[in-house]
Scaffold this motif. Structure first.
Motif, PDB file in Angstrom:
ATOM      1  N   TYR A  95      45.840  39.486  47.411  1.00  0.00           N
ATOM      2  CA  TYR A  95      44.498  38.923  47.313  1.00  0.00           C
ATOM      3  C   TYR A  95      43.486  39.970  46.867  1.00  0.00           C
ATOM      4  O   TYR A  95      43.601  41.158  47.199  1.00  0.00           O
ATOM      5  N   ARG A  96      42.482  39.499  46.173  1.00  0.00           N
ATOM      6  CA  ARG A  96      41.279  40.281  45.894  1.00  0.00           C
ATOM      7  C   ARG A  96      40.314  40.021  47.051  1.00  0.00           C
ATOM      8  O   ARG A  96      39.887  38.892  47.260  1.00  0.00           O
ATOM      9  N   ALA A 171      27.105  36.962  45.968  1.00  0.00           N
ATOM     10  CA  ALA A 171      28.319  36.159  46.145  1.00  0.00           C
ATOM     11  C   ALA A 171      28.476  35.139  45.024  1.00  0.00           C
ATOM     12  O   ALA A 171      29.577  34.959  44.479  1.00  0.00           O
ATOM     13  N   GLU A 172      27.377  34.454  44.669  1.00  0.00           N
ATOM     14  CA  GLU A 172      27.420  33.520  43.543  1.00  0.00           C
ATOM     15  C   GLU A 172      27.888  34.237  42.274  1.00  0.00           C
ATOM     16  O   GLU A 172      28.761  33.757  41.539  1.00  0.00           O
ATOM     17  N   HIS A 178      34.493  36.249  38.850  1.00  0.00           N
ATOM     18  CA  HIS A 178      35.928  36.071  39.115  1.00  0.00           C
ATOM     19  C   HIS A 178      36.549  35.088  38.127  1.00  0.00           C
ATOM     20  O   HIS A 178      37.629  35.337  37.584  1.00  0.00           O
ATOM     21  N   VAL A 179      35.881  33.967  37.898  1.00  0.00           N
ATOM     22  CA  VAL A 179      36.464  32.942  37.035  1.00  0.00           C
ATOM     23  C   VAL A 179      36.508  33.406  35.578  1.00  0.00           C
ATOM     24  O   VAL A 179      37.316  32.912  34.782  1.00  0.00           O
ATOM     25  N   ARG A 180      35.653  34.360  35.207  1.00  0.00           N
ATOM     26  CA  ARG A 180      35.662  34.897  33.840  1.00  0.00           C
ATOM     27  C   ARG A 180      36.557  36.118  33.707  1.00  0.00           C
ATOM     28  O   ARG A 180      36.773  36.619  32.602  1.00  0.00           O
ATOM     29  N   SER A 181      37.063  36.613  34.818  1.00  0.00           N
ATOM     30  CA  SER A 181      37.799  37.880  34.823  1.00  0.00           C
ATOM     31  C   SER A 181      39.251  37.693  34.401  1.00  0.00           C
ATOM     32  O   SER A 181      39.850  36.636  34.641  1.00  0.00           O
ATOM     33  N   THR A 278      32.579  26.051  38.604  1.00  0.00           N
ATOM     34  CA  THR A 278      33.655  26.849  38.009  1.00  0.00           C
ATOM     35  C   THR A 278      35.026  26.204  38.170  1.00  0.00           C
ATOM     36  O   THR A 278      36.021  26.737  37.664  1.00  0.00           O
ATOM     37  N   GLY A 279      35.102  25.091  38.879  1.00  0.00           N
ATOM     38  CA  GLY A 279      36.388  24.462  39.137  1.00  0.00           C
ATOM     39  C   GLY A 279      37.188  25.136  40.228  1.00  0.00           C
ATOM     40  O   GLY A 279      38.317  24.742  40.522  1.00  0.00           O
TER      41      GLY A 279
END
Length: 506
Positions: A95-96, A171-172, A178-181, A278-279
């Protein structure tokens, strides 16, 4: 869930008594986002902290160990770096691990397994707030007093608002990053707010959600002379007896506290919206909880530090409708159960292999497959003069300290804890069984000696470290500006494409 391991978002709040949430029947407070989590999730109706004070409670939450095992006795006790936390276990499992906000780690280690920490903490990391059991009559000048109540009301800005606005923004942003990483690991992120912790102050928009005349006064105020010895000590520690508190002061404090809950709820909504946009919501378990409660004038007490329900209870919701059917759990559970629960969620069955912890997984409760019904608590901080223990099982709560008379409450018949049954002959066998259990489970003389020795050591170290040049342990967040926004290390079109979500081209 399509991915093999779920993401986990933990939203933690500070000093939120569940009795003031609509989830638990207090319909006056407006908290639609928290209510939505409850409607989609597993609601634990009898969840407790294991030490009703910020730092020791959070150390229990992180480590699965009671304070007597970890040594995190109070708000200035070091959380040792060699104690595994759930962040260590989950990070090792792939986990991250990310923390945004408050966790009140004391000592040089300010990560405790988190790979990333996005903000500093609102509270200091040093030993300056060390209690002194050797001199119980000396009130610590740095501790709570009643100014939070007498000064309660409207504000434009506070330390807490500055902090929580930053926590939620970070956090947002981390969710969007994260979703773009290219990092495809699942994440476990904590967004930890300091509201609705006192001082009781909130902005006009949240204040105006409530009318002064609808704010209820405390239901039960116990005369000072009838309070138990620990409650009387808390009144001394918080300087309650020297302040004249009017009904309007109380209404102002409660008015601001309810507004702060609505502020928390709005920020919960921001995080939920980011997950949905972001799904990530389809792949994420959401855990909502707090570190301890708030008396808010009940029994004539404020803040926390006791084992009464207002102080010791915490909200706990686990929302993952794709995994667990929404339902409510009546059994008593606690924050010491969070570590094995998260380990179980990350690697099913792995919690059974854990050693040196004091909790049990909540996954059986989530799956409606049974589960435990027990809470053990230890309070070893301000206002105590000896270990103050609590056992909750079934309908009964038992509170024990070598320094004080026993307390036994039947919470099914007496939820306000107005009748102490400990001295009644009809309950002698129950009291004897609880006392025997305490004798078996705890070495109170050794714990008392360890707490006092720790306090004495820390006072020496704190005095020394404040002489000459001071070196802070407080966490210093860092962002690498060379990798933000527009930089010539990446082609402009590629950079823009990478930063846009959803992607418009590969």
């Amino acid at each position: 869930m399509s991915q093999s391991k779920p993401n986990i978002l933990i939203i933690m709040v500070d000093q939120l008594a569940p009795a003031f949430l609509p989830v638990h029947g207090f319909d006056l407070v407006k908290a639609p986002n928290i209510m939505g989590l409850a409607e989609r999730g597993v609601v634990f109706d009898s969840a407790y902290c294991n030490s009703p004070l910020c730092s020791p409670s959070r150390a229990v939450f992180m480590s699965g160990q009671l304070p007597s095992r970890s040594g995190v006795y109070d708000n200035a006790a070091e959380f040792r770096a060699d104690i595994p936390t759930w962040a260590h276990y989950l990070r090792r499992a792939g986990y991250r691990t990310v923390l945004s906000g408050k966790m009140h780690f004391c000592g040089p280690d300010q990560l405790h397994g988190f790979e990333e920490r996005l903000t500093t903490d609102i509270y200091p990391a040093d030993y300056g707030w060390t209690p002194d059991w050797d001199h119980p009559q000396e009130r610590p000048s740095w501790y709570h007093n009643m100014s939070s109540v007498t000064d309660a009301g409207l504000c434009v800005r506070t330390n807490q608002l500055d902090f929580d606005d930053e926590v939620v923004f970070a956090a947002e942003r981390a969710l969007y990053e994260h979703v773009r990483s290219p990092d495809k690991r699942p994440f476990c992120m904590v967004a930890s707010l300091t509201h609705p912790h006192d001082p009781y102050a909130i902005t006009q928009d949240y204040w105006d959600l409530y009318r002064d005349e609808e704010i209820p006064l405390p239901r039960h105020v116990v005369p000072v002379e009838e309070l138990d010895p620990h409650s009387q000590r808390l009144r001394h520690v918080c300087d309650m007896d020297k302040a004249e508190i009017t009904d309007q002061h109380i209404r102002n404090a409660r008015h601001a506290y309810f507004g702060a809950i609505s502020y928390v709820d709005a920020n919960v909504g921001k995080l939920l919206k980011a997950l949905e946009a972001t799904g990530l919501d389809k792949e994420t378990i959401i855990l909502f909880t707090g570190d301890h409660g708030e008396m808010l004038g009940e029994r004539g007490l404020w803040y926390k530090m006791s084992w009464f329900e207002g102080s010791a209870r915490v909200p706990l919701i686990i929302s993952a409708p794709q995994l667990y059917r929404p339902h409510r759990v009546a059994a008593s559970v606690s924050l010491v159960d969070i570590l094995p629960t998260l380990v179980d969620m990350a690697e099913p069955g792995a919690a059974a292999e854990l050693a040196g912890i004091d909790g049990a997984s909540l996954v059986p409760h989530c799956r409606e497959e049974g589960g435990h019904d027990e809470v053990r608590g230890e309070y070893l901080a301000e206002g105590a003069v000896a270990p103050l223990l609590m056992l909750r099982r079934g309908d009964f709560k038992f509170v024990y300290s070598p320094a004080d008379p026993d307390q036994l409450y039947d919470l099914a018949a007496d939820p306000a804890e107005l009748t102490n049954l400990a001295a009644e002959p009809a309950h002698a066998e129950i009291v004897a069984a609880f006392r025997k259990e305490i004798e078996t489970r705890w070495n109170l003389a050794a714990i008392d000696a360890d707490v006092r020795a720790s306090q004495r050591r820390r006072r020496v170290v704190d005095d020394a470290l404040n002489s000459g040049k001071a070196t802070s342990w407080d966490f210093q967040p860092f962002r690498d500006a060379s990798k933000q926004y527009m930089r010539n290390t990446i082609d402009l079109d590629d950079l823009e494409a990478m930063a846009r979500y959803p992607r418009v081209r590969p």
